[in-house]
Design an enzyme around this catalytic site. Structure first.
Site, mmCIF file in Angstrom:
data_model
loop_
_atom_site.group_PDB
_atom_site.id
_atom_site.type_symbol
_atom_site.label_atom_id
_atom_site.label_comp_id
_atom_site.label_asym_id
_atom_site.label_seq_id
_atom_site.Cartn_x
_atom_site.Cartn_y
_atom_site.Cartn_z
ATOM 1 N N GLY A 1 53.409 68.646 23.567
ATOM 2 C CA GLY A 1 53.408 68.700 21.948
ATOM 3 C C GLY A 1 53.814 67.626 21.485
ATOM 4 O O GLY A 1 54.407 66.549 22.166
ATOM 5 N N ASP B 1 70.720 73.145 12.576
ATOM 6 C CA ASP B 1 69.020 73.523 12.371
ATOM 7 C C ASP B 1 68.666 74.539 13.335
ATOM 8 O O ASP B 1 67.470 74.143 13.960
ATOM 9 C CB ASP B 1 68.376 71.888 12.410
ATOM 10 C CG ASP B 1 67.015 72.133 12.139
ATOM 11 O OD1 ASP B 1 66.642 72.882 11.242
ATOM 12 O OD2 ASP B 1 66.147 71.189 12.600
#
Length: 380
Positions: free
Chosen positions: A50, A167
């Site tokens: 990815g 996050d």
């Protein structure tokens, strides 16, 4: 346990495959989807996984460890923000050692500062992440319980080092075929500092909006470890229903989603909001009643919903801590404080990175990665 890499600066990434891979020729650099990966001769047989905003991830065969690994190619040096996140992640992960936190196995880069254009971070290979998993299947209560335990076990270690992840979201939770879970992507992490000023009402905040604690949007200072607990609560809700619980389209929509479920904050909760503009805004809204968790998640374990309620508490001072969450009855079958290690010492950044130019950040990245260079002394 195994570990891995997530696409830098991005979420899920494309399914693994051989598309875009040029067969290796001895002495040549392998190319993946047009990107040269200068990682031989130790790492070969690259396959695309990815990519994100400032890099690509491929798997590769490690000829020393005799196993496949994940390699993040990061090219951050044109942007101060990307340099900052890269340095912060390297600094933290080289000092952390925990089964539920992604580690760094190796770092490759050019031998001189002038020639360094890219950094290759080698990590254990994980087959998937929680974001992809929730897209493909409904998790059983047993899986939800086990994944949540591992998230909190890793977060206990992170918080014990006085670090906020900031996050946490499903795509930053890597999972392998034996259901081992590792927290990744520390590019936005900070030292916990309740007094640090975060100026402005509803100013843009970099972490993914859906998992942001309400105080991030409402206060100008006072971020504490409780912001990560809120994110874990959002992740638990998503595991229970396979959909985000607070999918706000923008700041005010995000707040409205939160208040639409939690109800209007009490006067005591409003008093913890030091930003008067934010407090006045909340007081101007029509009164809302809290929605029962059992109504939202009628098929879910009642203990899971009790823990969810304690995590998704509007007032950060009343929100459950990671240690309290681990000891909650929902996680009773896994809870073992003798096997939930903490950091040996608090983490400290030698300097505040936000104000440094990208040229200085590049020098610091070069220094941090020196231990992996041929002939370097063994790291402690």
């Amino acid at each position: 346990m195994a570990a891995a890499a997530a696409a830098p600066g991005g979420g899920g990434g494309e399914p693994r495959g051989t598309a875009g891979v040029v067969p290796v020729v001895p002495g040549e650099v392998e190319v993946v989807k047009g990107q040269p990966f200068d990682v031989g001769p130790r790492y070969t047989q690259l396959q695309y996984i990815g990519e994100g905003a400032y890099g690509m991830v491929s798997s590769a065969y490690d000829h020393v460890r005799k196993t496949r690994v994940a390699i993040k190619k990061i090219s951050p040096f044109e942007h101060q923000t990307y340099c900052q996140r890269t340095l912060r992640e390297i600094q933290i992960l080289l000092r952390f050692r925990h089964e539920n936190v992604i580690g760094i196995r190796d770092i490759l880069r050019a031998p001189t500062l002038e020639a360094m254009r890219d950094v290759y971070i080698v990590q254990d290979l994980m087959e998937t992440d929680l974001y992809k998993l929730l897209k493909s299947q409904q998790l059983s209560n047993d899986h939800i319980c086990y994944f949540l335990y591992q998230i909190l076990r890793g977060l206990k270690y992170i918080h014990s080092a006085n670090v906020l992840h900031r996050d946490l979201k499903p795509s930053n939770l890597l999972i392998n075929t034996t259901c081992d879970l590792k927290i990744c992507d520390f590019g936005l992490a900070r030292i916990a500092d309740p007094e640090h000023d975060h100026t402005g009402f509803l100013t843009e905040y970099v972490a993914t909006r859906w998992y942001r604690a309400p105080e991030i949007m409402l206060n100008s200072k006072g971020y504490t470890k409780s912001i990560d607990i809120w994110s874990v609560g959002c992740i638990l809700a998503e595991m229970l229903s396979n959909r985000p619980i607070f999918p706000g389209k923008h700041y005010l929509d995000q707040l409205n989603h939160i208040l639409g479920i939690l109800g209007s904050p009490s006067q005591e909760d409003l008093n913890c909001i030091i930003n008067m503009k934010a407090r006045n805004y909340l007081q101007s809204l029509p009164s809302k009643t809290k929605v029962a968790w059992a109504k939202l998640f009628p098929k879910s374990d009642s203990k899971a919903l009790d823990l969810l309620d304690r995590m998704l508490t509007f007032n950060p001072n009343k929100r459950i801590t990671v240690e309290e969450a681990l000891a909650h009855p929902y996680l009773e079958q896994y809870y073992d404080p003798t096997d939930e290690p903490v950091a040996e010492e608090p983490f400290t950044f030698d300097m505040e990175l936000d104000d440094l130019p990208k040229e200085r950040l590049k020098e610091l990245i070069f220094q941090e990665t020196a231990r992996f260079q041929p002939g370097a002394p063994e790291a402690p």
